[in-house]
Scaffold this active site. Structure first.
Site, PDB file in Angstrom:
ATOM      1  N   GLU A 174      77.145  68.843  12.087  1.00  0.00           N
ATOM      2  CA  GLU A 174      77.685  67.552  12.497  1.00  0.00           C
ATOM      3  C   GLU A 174      77.413  67.254  13.962  1.00  0.00           C
ATOM      4  O   GLU A 174      78.033  66.372  14.554  1.00  0.00           O
ATOM      5  CB  GLU A 174      79.202  67.497  12.244  1.00  0.00           C
ATOM      6  N   ASP A 212      79.427  65.541  18.957  1.00  0.00           N
ATOM      7  CA  ASP A 212      79.908  66.285  17.802  1.00  0.00           C
ATOM      8  C   ASP A 212      81.004  65.456  17.130  1.00  0.00           C
ATOM      9  O   ASP A 212      81.869  64.877  17.813  1.00  0.00           O
ATOM     10  CB  ASP A 212      80.463  67.646  18.247  1.00  0.00           C
ATOM     11  N   ILE A 213      80.967  65.364  15.792  1.00  0.00           N
ATOM     12  CA  ILE A 213      82.007  64.622  15.064  1.00  0.00           C
ATOM     13  C   ILE A 213      83.286  65.449  15.062  1.00  0.00           C
ATOM     14  O   ILE A 213      83.293  66.606  14.629  1.00  0.00           O
ATOM     15  CB  ILE A 213      81.553  64.319  13.627  1.00  0.00           C
TER      16      ILE A 213
END
Length: 502
Positions: A423, A380-381
């Site tokens: 994301e 996950d960003i």
């Protein structure tokens, strides 16, 4: 009168048809050679990339051993012997480029010698894995160097491990590429980023500069394709070319235009010999025209009907259409392309170009049904909402594409990169153990952390890893546990990799 009319019509048809067949065959053969050479060039480019990657990994592995172990000359000799199929020599140098050990002993260099080549200086300067351009060594050999830095436990640079390929002698590269040499005059050669020949069936041409060749100029500029052109010696060839990005090399596969003479001459003789008896059966053939036209149309109709009835976007049993009717061939071509497009849109994420969640779930379920062990990496960003709020959603989309691109570069061919949603991304590591997955995750995290994103600033990612079947036996459980590990990474400060553990 009717007989004369049919005979004259048949003769005229035979003449026109013969010329058309000759012209069509000539163009088809030319296009076939062009496309075949292009496909060969792409295939060899891919094989070269895998070869260089494997050789770099071998040197990296040796460098990792050197970090924790002081080698003796006997051990270096053993390492070189174990990797002789890949490297002509292996050596260790310190940070001052002084050789500590080298094997075999007949390289022309010995322990205590300081390397002075620009390539060795560049390897020390870069302090990272490095594949050099070919250079002339002090031993008068044309050499390609693959190196990997060595750091001690405190992170202090100690030097590098190098493996060399002697380009003018038998080597792993020539062994691979010689498999593509054919008796009809076709052959493959490789140039470096400056237009020097690295490999050629004629070893006398190795290191020759051919940068004035228009094909070479295109391929070293990063292009790929095919065309009929003259080589640097003025000979006409059907040429396909492809660019290998890892090394900056250009792969060129070519076949002499003269290969068309024999099949075209045979075609003319064959048309004459077959045309005379064909006239006697012209009326009988007319009755078969309807069958020739209707059979492929029936196959296409059945193919379309079955594909839709079975709810498949790209059926595997695509019919082979050999009709000579242009419209039928075009129809078959466009129907197949249509199903391929639908299949691609159904499986690929439209923004990033990697697999979507549906494809990920199908692949994972298939592996589970086959009882194939794998690791799931979810990532996950970090603070992605802040990216959108600060730079806008267009820039946020560019960050997603940037992240997906790095994932693809770092994953293996057999692994599956996918966008999980928003994301959040993931990688299915096929038949990989936890060490393989953890190493991939950490290299990916480190690369993204140190790379400049489309925002102009570095971003970070948090990752979680779960293993099938050790951690879970069902797909939903594997996802849940990888997701749990991911949120542990976020809970403990982000920019981390967490392996799920009960």
């Amino acid at each position: 009168m009717i007989g004369v009319l049919v005979l004259v019509s048949a003769l005229l048809t035979a003449i026109v048809g013969g010329y058309s067949a000759f012209s069509s065959t000539r163009n088809s053969l030319a296009l076939n050679h062009l496309e075949n050479n292009y496909q060969y060039a792409k295939k060899i480019s891919s094989e070269t990339n895998m070869l260089l990657t494997g050789m770099q990994e071998k040197i990296n592995f040796i460098a990792s051993i050197v970090q924790d172990h002081t080698f003796t000359q006997e051990e270096v000799n053993w390492l070189q012997q174990a990797n002789k199929d890949y490297f002509n020599s292996i050596f260790f140098v310190d940070s001052n480029r002084v050789i500590q050990h080298i094997s075999p002993a007949d390289t022309g260099l010995k322990a205590g010698t300081q390397l002075t080549s620009e390539v060795s200086i560049e390897a020390v300067k870069l302090k990272k894995p490095y594949i050099s351009n070919p250079y002339l060594a002090t031993s008068e050999r044309l050499i390609l160097l693959i190196s990997s830095p060595v750091f001690d436990k405190e992170g202090v640079y100690k030097g590098f491990v190098g493996g060399t390929i002697y380009l003018e002698e038998d080597n792993v590269l020539s062994t691979m590429l010689n498999e593509h040499f054919y008796g009809d005059g076709s052959y493959v050669y490789v140039v470096d980023s400056h237009g020097h020949i690295i490999f050629h069936p004629n070893k006398k041409r190795v290191n020759e500069l051919v940068s004035e060749n228009t094909i070479i100029q295109k391929v070293v500029a990063g292009n790929k394709g095919y065309e009929q052109a003259e080589n640097s010696l003025g000979e006409k060839y059907f040429t396909g070319y492809s660019y290998e990005a890892r090394s900056g090399w250009g792969i060129v596969s070519q076949t002499p235009v003269s290969v068309l003479k024999e099949p075209l001459n045979k075609l003319i003789v064959s048309m004459i010999m077959q045309g005379l008896p064909f006239l006697l059966f012209i009326l009988l053939i007319a009755f078969g025209v309807s069958f020739i036209i209707s059979k492929p149309l029936h196959q296409l109709a059945k193919f379309s009907e079955d594909a839709i009835a079975d709810n498949k976007t790209a059926p595997l049993d695509r019919p082979i259409i050999r009709s000579r009717v242009y419209e039928v061939r075009q129809l078959a071509h466009h129907i197949h392309n249509h199903f391929e497009q639908l299949n691609s849109e159904n499986r690929i994420d439209g923004l990033t170009g990697i697999a979507n969640r549906k494809t990920f779930e199908q692949v994972m379920q298939g592996w589970i049904e086959s009882q194939l062990p794998f690791c799931l990496i979810l990532l996950d960003i970090d603070h992605f909402k802040k990216v959108n709020d600060t730079f806008g959603h267009v820039k946020g989309d560019e960050v997603l594409v940037f992240t997906a691109s790095i994932m693809q570069n770092f994953s293996r061919v057999e692994d599956v990169c996918f966008r999980f949603g928003g994301e959040e991304f993931g990688i299915l590591v096929k038949t990989g153990n936890i060490e393989t997955a953890a190493n991939l995750a950490e290299r990916l995290r480190s690369e993204i952390e140190t790379s400049k994103s489309p925002t102009g600033e570095a971003i970070t990612i948090s990752l979680g890893i779960a293993v099938y079947p050790e951690d879970a036996g069902q797909s939903t459980e594997v996802i849940e546990k990888a997701d749990f590990a991911l949120y542990q990474s976020k809970a403990y400060g982000r920019n981390k990799t967490t392996i799920y553990a009960d």
